[in-house]
Design an enzyme around this catalytic site. Structure first.
Site, PDB file in Angstrom:
ATOM      1  CG  HIS A 131      35.869  32.078  42.763  1.00  0.00           C
ATOM      2  ND1 HIS A 131      34.864  31.112  41.800  1.00  0.00           N
ATOM      3  CD2 HIS A 131      35.057  33.498  43.038  1.00  0.00           C
ATOM      4  CE1 HIS A 131      34.150  31.581  41.365  1.00  0.00           C
ATOM      5  NE2 HIS A 131      33.766  33.326  41.621  1.00  0.00           N
ATOM      6  CD  GLU A 137      33.936  35.544  47.950  1.00  0.00           C
ATOM      7  OE1 GLU A 137      32.744  35.825  47.468  1.00  0.00           O
ATOM      8  OE2 GLU A 137      33.922  35.540  46.591  1.00  0.00           O
ATOM      9  NE  ARG A 157      32.786  35.389  34.198  1.00  0.00           N
ATOM     10  CZ  ARG A 157      32.914  35.682  35.802  1.00  0.00           C
ATOM     11  NH1 ARG A 157      34.109  34.306  36.225  1.00  0.00           N
ATOM     12  NH2 ARG A 157      32.587  35.853  36.961  1.00  0.00           N
ATOM     13  NE  ARG A 216      36.641  38.702  44.581  1.00  0.00           N
ATOM     14  CZ  ARG A 216      35.057  38.213  44.023  1.00  0.00           C
ATOM     15  NH1 ARG A 216      34.587  38.099  44.198  1.00  0.00           N
ATOM     16  NH2 ARG A 216      35.845  36.195  43.387  1.00  0.00           N
ATOM     17  CG  ASN A 255      33.809  41.891  45.274  1.00  0.00           C
ATOM     18  OD1 ASN A 255      34.389  42.395  44.295  1.00  0.00           O
ATOM     19  ND2 ASN A 255      33.059  41.005  45.691  1.00  0.00           N
TER      20      ASN A 255
END
Ligand code: ADP
Length: 395
Positions: free
Chosen positions: A177, A375, A237, A89, A9
């Protein structure tokens, strides 16, 4: 040792990895991440027994070097290591990729076309793919997309009210996500199939943060939109922002695209509001009133977006927290849920303090849960399924 599967990832300055062996079931043999890729990079390695070591190998200046170093460390940890497949990913699959795909050179080229949609993520994901092709020339590779889980949204949840041509050109809400939400949807189905068949909002609260509305386990809405900036405020963010602010920044403050991108992705959110940190643990212990206000804004916006998700779902049966903040911070969960008592959300404070799986009390109309996300496991499962036709075929 037996053949293993590597998941990667690659972020803008980090590279997360996990090495799986079928005999270990769902637990990786090792996992970890390289942080601050560059001259000050560090490599954290977590072994299956839970032992963690931090290394400063000095050769983590680029993604390629970071991957080489990770491979070197894994090879010295696991004698005879043979990587049979690599799962990646990849943030953006556009409208074309609704499922994981085996990577061939022409697909990597096609995925490059989505880089302008996710300039801070996609090029790094693909750099990881290229580095892995070079490191393991014989090993098949699979891309798992963050957008894929959201591809079935109804039109009203996918569009902006811009002239139609922009929708056709790809200016639409994608949602991200997705690997995390896919994992949670699967876990929910296993743990509580009745709830899984209903209306559930999942709040993935990590460094990045978003919420997803699940109807019968399928995503129908997400707080993240065209980019991973929209929706909730995050570590650095901004979250949802009036587009007029951007026009003002350009015309009155003279900021160009690069400066605005830096501001919105790296200097805003919890960091920008608090002036203290992007890290929730630091903010929770800070005495600064601005840290307090940053947390207040964060939890308020989660409640506001929860209201929007409830409207999309036409009701709510369950709320699931996951991600570093969602899984570990009883305080944030309480500050989100307690002001929602009017809506029928009632937490069991002891269960919440203990990060228990079910944290709502018997009187709560909405079942509130904490489910640790994974994940890497979603990537590993998809990769084995695609390459070997069976999720447990690595043994
Ligand atoms: P990423 O999005 O990079 O995968 P994580 O899901 O690991 O990030 O989440 C990182 C965030 O989780 C950080 O803000 C960190 O402070 C927060 N976090 C981790 N543990 C706790 C805790 N016990 N209490 C509050 N926040 C926590």
């Amino acid at each position: 040792m037996k053949k293993a599967l590597l998941t990667l990832n690659a972020g803008s300055s980090s590279l997360k990895f996990a090495l799986f062996d079928a005999d270990f079931g769902n637990n990786p043999l090792a996992s970890g991440q390289v942080d601050r890729i560059g001259p000050e990079g560090t490599l954290r390695l977590k072994r299956a027994d839970g032992k963690v070591s931090t290394l400063l190998p000095g050769s983590l200046r680029t993604h390629e070097e970071a991957l080489q170093t990770v491979i070197g460390v894994l090879r010295s940890e696991f004698e005879g290591l043979e990587v049979a497949a690599v799962g990646h990913r990849v943030v953006h699959g556009g409208t074309e990729y609704e499922a994981p795909v085996r990577l061939e050179p022409e697909i990597v080229t096609a995925l490059e076309a989505f880089s302008p949609f996710a300039p801070l993520h996609q090029p790094h994901n693909l750099a990881g793919v290229r580095a892995a092709f070079a490191a393991f020339p014989g090993a098949p590779q699979v891309a798992c997309f963050d957008t894929a889980f959201h591809r079935q949204h109804p039109f009203v949840n996918d569009t902006f009210a811009l002239p139609r041509e922009y929708f056709r050109k790809g200016v639409r809400r994608y949602g991200f996500h997705g690997l995390s939400y896919e994992f949670i949807a699967g876990e929910l189905q296993r743990i509580d199939p009745v709830l899984a068949s209903g209306r559930v909002v999942v709040a993935h609260l990590g460094n990045g943060a978003s919420m997803c509305a699940l109807q019968g386990g399928r995503s129908i809405a997400s707080t993240m939109g065209f980019s991973a900036l929209d929706g909730l405020p995050m570590g650095t963010r901004c979250g949802q922002l009036d587009p007029g602010v951007m026009l003002y920044l350009m015309t009155e403050e003279g900021l160009d695209a690069q400066a605005i991108s830096d501001l919105l992705y790296k200097k805003s959110g919890l960091l920008g509001l608090s002036g203290v940190s992007n890290d929730m643990r630091t903010l929770e212990t800070s005495q600064s009133p601005h840290a307090r206000e940053a947390i207040d804004y964060y939890t308020f916006r989660i409640r506001r977006e929860l209201g929007a998700m409830v409207a999309a779902l036409e009701g709510l049966d369950g709320l699931v927290f996951c991600g570093g903040v969602g899984e570990n911070s009883a305080r944030i969960r309480a500050e989100v849920c307690d002001p929602m008592a009017w809506f029928g959300i009632s937490l069991a404070s002891k269960a919440n303090e203990q990060n228990a799986q079910v944290i709502s009390d018997a009187s709560s109309r909405v079942r509130v849960m904490v489910i640790p996300t994974n994940e890497e496991l979603v990537i590993a499962r998809a990769t084995t399924r695609i390459i070997f036709g069976d999720e447990r075929a690595l043994a």
